[in-house]
Design a protein around this motif. Sequence first.
Motif, PDB file in Angstrom:
ATOM      1  N   TYR A  79       2.148  16.137  -9.769  1.00 28.70           N
ATOM      2  CA  TYR A  79       2.056  16.435 -11.195  1.00 28.70           C
ATOM      3  C   TYR A  79       0.746  17.170 -11.520  1.00 28.70           C
ATOM      4  O   TYR A  79       0.747  18.171 -12.238  1.00 28.70           O
ATOM      5  N   ASP A  80      -0.354  16.688 -10.961  1.00 27.08           N
ATOM      6  CA  ASP A  80      -1.661  17.306 -11.244  1.00 27.08           C
ATOM      7  C   ASP A  80      -1.731  18.740 -10.729  1.00 27.08           C
ATOM      8  O   ASP A  80      -2.275  19.615 -11.380  1.00 27.08           O
ATOM      9  N   VAL A  81      -1.173  18.957  -9.539  1.00 34.56           N
ATOM     10  CA  VAL A  81      -1.342  20.261  -8.896  1.00 34.56           C
ATOM     11  C   VAL A  81      -0.344  21.284  -9.433  1.00 34.56           C
ATOM     12  O   VAL A  81      -0.706  22.408  -9.743  1.00 34.56           O
ATOM     13  N   ASP A  82       0.925  20.874  -9.554  1.00 35.61           N
ATOM     14  CA  ASP A  82       1.961  21.842  -9.956  1.00 35.61           C
ATOM     15  C   ASP A  82       2.570  21.547 -11.320  1.00 35.61           C
ATOM     16  O   ASP A  82       3.359  22.332 -11.823  1.00 35.61           O
ATOM     17  N   GLY A  83       2.293  20.406 -11.874  1.00 35.96           N
ATOM     18  CA  GLY A  83       2.946  20.015 -13.122  1.00 35.96           C
ATOM     19  C   GLY A  83       4.337  19.434 -12.888  1.00 35.96           C
ATOM     20  O   GLY A  83       5.083  19.188 -13.834  1.00 35.96           O
ATOM     21  N   LYS A 110      -4.369   7.946 -14.318  1.00 36.08           N
ATOM     22  CA  LYS A 110      -5.342   8.351 -13.311  1.00 36.08           C
ATOM     23  C   LYS A 110      -4.836   8.001 -11.922  1.00 36.08           C
ATOM     24  O   LYS A 110      -4.921   8.790 -11.003  1.00 36.08           O
ATOM     25  N   ALA A 111      -4.338   6.783 -11.771  1.00 38.58           N
ATOM     26  CA  ALA A 111      -3.908   6.348 -10.437  1.00 38.58           C
ATOM     27  C   ALA A 111      -3.117   5.054 -10.526  1.00 38.58           C
ATOM     28  O   ALA A 111      -3.277   4.278 -11.468  1.00 38.58           O
ATOM     29  N   ALA A 112      -2.278   4.839  -9.491  1.00 40.90           N
ATOM     30  CA  ALA A 112      -1.709   3.516  -9.263  1.00 40.90           C
ATOM     31  C   ALA A 112      -2.748   2.732  -8.466  1.00 40.90           C
ATOM     32  O   ALA A 112      -3.379   3.285  -7.571  1.00 40.90           O
ATOM     33  N   ALA A 163       0.841  -1.209   0.000  1.00 33.80           N
ATOM     34  CA  ALA A 163       0.000   0.000   0.000  1.00 33.80           C
ATOM     35  C   ALA A 163       0.875   1.257   0.000  1.00 33.80           C
ATOM     36  O   ALA A 163       0.498   2.288  -0.569  1.00 33.80           O
ATOM     37  N   LEU A 202       1.737  11.539  -8.502  1.00 34.63           N
ATOM     38  CA  LEU A 202       0.713  11.975  -9.469  1.00 34.63           C
ATOM     39  C   LEU A 202       0.027  13.248  -8.996  1.00 34.63           C
ATOM     40  O   LEU A 202      -0.306  14.124  -9.794  1.00 34.63           O
ATOM     41  N   TYR A 203      -0.158  13.333  -7.690  1.00 35.38           N
ATOM     42  CA  TYR A 203      -0.749  14.539  -7.103  1.00 35.38           C
ATOM     43  C   TYR A 203       0.142  15.754  -7.402  1.00 35.38           C
ATOM     44  O   TYR A 203      -0.340  16.799  -7.844  1.00 35.38           O
ATOM     45  N   ALA A 247       0.676   4.461  -2.401  1.00 36.42           N
ATOM     46  CA  ALA A 247       0.565   5.817  -1.821  1.00 36.42           C
ATOM     47  C   ALA A 247       1.656   6.731  -2.381  1.00 36.42           C
ATOM     48  O   ALA A 247       1.407   7.895  -2.709  1.00 36.42           O
ATOM     49  N   ASN A 266       0.906   7.564  -6.057  1.00 36.34           N
ATOM     50  CA  ASN A 266      -0.232   8.478  -6.169  1.00 36.34           C
ATOM     51  C   ASN A 266       0.114   9.874  -5.651  1.00 36.34           C
ATOM     52  O   ASN A 266      -0.418  10.866  -6.138  1.00 36.34           O
ATOM     53  N   ARG A 267       1.038   9.962  -4.691  1.00 39.16           N
ATOM     54  CA  ARG A 267       1.477  11.283  -4.238  1.00 39.16           C
ATOM     55  C   ARG A 267       2.268  11.983  -5.342  1.00 39.16           C
ATOM     56  O   ARG A 267       2.145  13.193  -5.552  1.00 39.16           O
TER      57      ARG A 267
END
Lengths: 146, 482
Positions: free
Chosen positions: A81-85, A122-124, A68, A78-79, A72, A75-76
């Motif tokens: 990347y999504d928020v700041d690139g 989208k996600a791991a 897990a 990816l976060y 986690a 996915n962090r």
Amino acid sequence: MTSKRVSRPRPYRALAHTADLGWRIRGASLADIFVNAARALTATLTDRRRLRRREVREVAVEAPDREALLVAWLNRLLYLYDVDGFLGRDFEIVHLTPETLTARAAGEIFDPARHLAKTGVKAATYHHLEISPRPDGWRATVILDL
Amino acid sequence: MAAKVKLRQVDEYRWEIPREGKMRTRGLIYASREMLPKIEEDQSLAQVANVATLPGIEGASLAMPDIHWGYGFPIGGVAAFNLDEGIVSPGGVGYDINCGVRLLRTNLERQAVAPKIDELVNALFTNIPSGLGSRRKDFKLTAPTLKQVLRLGTAWAVKQGFGRPEDLDHIEARGQIEGADPDEVSPFALDRGKDQLGTLGSGNHFVEVGYVAELFDEALARAMGLFKGQITAIVHTGSRGLGHQVCDDYIKVMLKAAAKYGIELPDRQLCCAPIRSPEGERYLAAMAAAANFAFANRQLITHWVRESFERALKLGPRDLGLELVYDVAHNIAKIETHTVDGKTKKLCVHRKGATRAYPAGHPEVPEAYRQTGQPVLIPGDMGRYSFVLVGTEQALRETFGSTCHGAGREMSRQAALKAARGRDIVREMADKGIVVRGAGRGTVAEEISEAYKDVQNVVDVAHGAGISKKVARLAPLGVIKG
């Protein structure tokens, strides 16, 4: 970077899968697994080699077990990347237990003019997720939802 | 890997997985004989059987004809759970909460638009941020505004001037799922959403300009305002990073909850909690918020589709038409009322890669379609066609009012990239009369026509089995891909 380049077998290899994308990760140590999985994630999104190490982000995540924790961690990233690139090119594991991870990612903000846009992730996922010791080190499987 | 799942043919379009072992009910798959070998290749049938083991399941564990391997629940899966013992599972909805499709019709005929299709596709591509990590630089939401979006969905967008009040009458649940609570959405998810509203994203998401190529039922088509040769537009996208984060956050919650409530899981990704538990209620509130974000997202994109048409074709809204036919969700869990074994019950219906297909006369079907049944929109791949269907009484009886959602991949993305290597896909599509613009270099190649199953086969099974009825076939003229 603390992680040594594993010469053989390949640090990450794509698994054939119809709907999405699976990665088979190998590493000499458990820390290597986390480093190589992060590289595989970046390599899914863009051409990793074209990223420069312009800034360093520190990431700390927790999870009930090491599998897990791998999800986690990815996915962090990816976060970020999504928020700041932000996309990491190289990764350094600062501290790793079965339930916690502190790591640093060195990379830069994605720039569509300079960087190749490959596939969105989208996600791991937890599906077929495994990390296991092998005679020659460690092996992990993680499937990304695209 | 998994043992071969037993399958018994019920009729031409129905196949049963008999109840055995820990299954609490049977599995029921809608497919033709020709589709079975492909379905049996992956583990999706075992997934149908796994879902049948979950507590409180009502009726059968269902799979639509576009069934394929998913995470825990198969894609194309439909499962309903009673509110007393039943569970809710983020895996039964998927990462892209309220991924869905909307269809717009115009007053224009194909001949009037075809010569200007390049300008139109370019305008769409400029106005709608698409591709990897697409974000809007001009449109960042503050935290309080984002929470409004999560509560109100499409209504928020319309109030801000994005679209028309009558749009709300042509969206599933009027574009607003009840019970949404933004406070159950994590700060991480809110962060991911704040500049992604009004963006298409990547993967299989798209905006497509097409035309009505064939009518199967003229009366139904007329009632939906569709005519042969008419220009249409389809928007396919979902809740972006916000929805993905909600799913990931609640999978973590549910992994703990499943252990806490003693729910035995054949697969970790099926993790769930009782619907009437704090964990279950929190997930439903967060999922509804993410679903509302997706409804608002499609509404904003619709607004920019309308602007793009106006600019590229130099026509006003009255000449263009561009009215919303309908908007359907295909990844969602909803509390609905159904009749099971003669008893009326409230159920939590999970549709993961499946579309609601309510019949004429159903109170949840908007007034405009009370006589026809609810429109069902089934997008195909970018090179072939899409379909418009309507819901039926039989769907309501058999599948909790559900049908298929799309084609499903035939090839892995790598196989598609390999097949596309050395080819100019954009040129090939142009030769077929379809203008394609893609944000990512890989996306267009990954989305080549032959990477997908023929959606016609899927639709023919849904129609043949009676769980929806074919109305029209749409053909593409121009596509923007993420």
